[in-house]
Design a protein around this motif. Structure first.
Motif, PDB file in Angstrom:
ATOM      1  N   THR A  39       0.857  -1.182   0.000  1.00 11.33           N
ATOM      2  CA  THR A  39       0.000   0.000   0.000  1.00 11.33           C
ATOM      3  C   THR A  39       0.899   1.240   0.000  1.00 11.33           C
ATOM      4  OG1 THR A  39      -0.083   0.213   2.413  1.00 11.33           O
ATOM      5  CG2 THR A  39      -1.746  -1.209   1.358  1.00 11.33           C
ATOM      6  N   PRO A  40       0.353   2.418  -0.328  1.00  8.04           N
ATOM      7  CA  PRO A  40       1.142   3.646  -0.237  1.00  8.04           C
ATOM      8  C   PRO A  40       1.691   3.891   1.163  1.00  8.04           C
ATOM      9  CG  PRO A  40      -0.800   4.032  -1.569  1.00  8.04           C
ATOM     10  CD  PRO A  40      -0.955   2.657  -0.981  1.00  8.04           C
ATOM     11  N   LEU A  41       0.943   3.451   2.187  1.00  3.67           N
ATOM     12  CA  LEU A  41       1.421   3.600   3.561  1.00  3.67           C
ATOM     13  C   LEU A  41       2.716   2.826   3.778  1.00  3.67           C
ATOM     14  CD1 LEU A  41       1.117   4.562   6.476  1.00  3.67           C
ATOM     15  CD2 LEU A  41      -0.417   2.626   6.895  1.00  3.67           C
ATOM     16  N   ALA A  42       2.823   1.676   3.139  1.00  8.10           N
ATOM     17  CA  ALA A  42       4.050   0.885   3.238  1.00  8.10           C
ATOM     18  C   ALA A  42       5.229   1.647   2.633  1.00  8.10           C
ATOM     19  CB  ALA A  42       3.866  -0.456   2.523  1.00  8.10           C
ATOM     20  N   ALA A  43       4.973   2.362   1.544  1.00  9.26           N
ATOM     21  CA  ALA A  43       6.028   3.167   0.917  1.00  9.26           C
ATOM     22  C   ALA A  43       6.470   4.286   1.857  1.00  9.26           C
ATOM     23  CB  ALA A  43       5.534   3.749  -0.406  1.00  9.26           C
ATOM     24  N   ALA A  90       6.500  -2.380  -0.144  1.00 11.73           N
ATOM     25  CA  ALA A  90       5.313  -1.788  -0.786  1.00 11.73           C
ATOM     26  C   ALA A  90       5.034  -2.387  -2.154  1.00 11.73           C
ATOM     27  CB  ALA A  90       5.481  -0.270  -0.911  1.00 11.73           C
ATOM     28  N   GLY A  91       6.046  -3.036  -2.717  1.00 13.34           N
ATOM     29  CA  GLY A  91       5.868  -3.624  -4.029  1.00 13.34           C
ATOM     30  C   GLY A  91       5.977  -2.601  -5.143  1.00 13.34           C
ATOM     31  N   ASN A  92       5.603  -3.042  -6.332  1.00 13.54           N
ATOM     32  CA  ASN A  92       5.677  -2.179  -7.518  1.00 13.54           C
ATOM     33  C   ASN A  92       4.400  -2.367  -8.321  1.00 13.54           C
ATOM     34  OD1 ASN A  92       6.715  -0.498  -9.562  1.00 13.54           O
ATOM     35  ND2 ASN A  92       7.494  -2.267 -10.681  1.00 13.54           N
ATOM     36  N   ILE A  93       3.304  -1.889  -7.757  1.00 18.47           N
ATOM     37  CA  ILE A  93       1.989  -2.073  -8.372  1.00 18.47           C
ATOM     38  C   ILE A  93       1.617  -0.801  -9.138  1.00 18.47           C
ATOM     39  CG2 ILE A  93      -0.432  -2.634  -7.960  1.00 18.47           C
ATOM     40  CD1 ILE A  93       0.433  -3.804  -5.252  1.00 18.47           C
TER      41      ILE A  93
END
Length: 221
Positions: free
Chosen positions: A89-93, A169-172
């Motif tokens: 999620t953006p929060l993870a970023a 956060a990944g790369n979604i």
């Protein structure tokens, strides 16, 4: 250029801005505490605070997954509150960027507060200033140069965060893709024009911010 192109830019700026606010507040609090107080375990805590500067991003991402992942108590607690996992999620970023940017703000704030003449703060206390007044009207203005520098460097560091963000956060696309991860995907797919464009945006943003920092420092001097 469509929304798909601009999304990583917008998200990166949002993540960096939120991160800068978080580390500015926490960095000032921690920096002043460590500059003005002696307490048991101080060296250990200070080492922990600056450790992200030297740890590989993958290690930071690993620890974030351990702490905030779905198998952790904290992660399950957050999932209960917001209805979903914080990962990807953006929060993870924001969390990833905050961890890697905080040491820069902490060190700048600590250096700034340490440079303040103790007699000045002592005189303010004699005149009746409480801790809040002393911090906001004496300490922060006197340490202003270091705090502004730390804030800008933290923003710039958050803007360029890649490794921990990719893991946590990944790369979604359209959700968690930032400029650094977009550059990675563009290079992997062979779209060098897109990669060059994102690189130029990153370099331009960093150059402008660092120029502002140097200009501010010259005016103070």
């Amino acid at each position: 250029m469509d929304q798909e192109f601009w999304f990583p830019v917008q998200l990166s700026l949002w993540v960096s801005s939120v991160t800068a606010v978080i580390v500015l507040i926490t960095g000032i609090m921690a920096g002043r505490l460590f500059a003005k107080r002696e307490f048991k375990g101080k060296i250990i805590w200070e080492t922990i605070f600056i450790l992200p500067l030297v740890l590989p991003p993958s290690v930071i991402g690993f620890f974030l997954i351990l702490l905030f992942g779905t198998n952790s108590t904290v992660g399950r607690g957050i999932e209960t509150l917001i209805g979903s996992s914080v990962m990807f999620t953006p929060l993870a970023a924001v969390l990833a960027a905050t961890v890697v940017a905080f040491p820069l703000m902490f060190q700048s704030a600590k250096a700034g507060f340490s440079s303040i003449d103790a007699d000045i703060e002592g005189a303010a206390k004699i005149d009746g200033a409480n801790e809040g007044s002393l911090l906001f009207y004496i300490s922060i203005p006197l340490a202003g140069r270091a705090l502004v520098t730390g804030g800008i460097l933290s923003f710039t560091r958050a803007l360029g965060e890649f490794g921990a963000t990719l893991m946590f956060a990944g790369n979604i696309p359209g959700k968690t893709q930032t400029i650094p991860t977009a550059i990675y995907v563009a290079i992997e797919s062979g779209d060098m024009t897109l990669a060059y464009t994102y690189v130029l945006i990153s370099v331009a943003a960093a150059f402008i911010l660092l120029s502002v920092t140097n200009s501010f420092a010259r005016k103070i001097n």
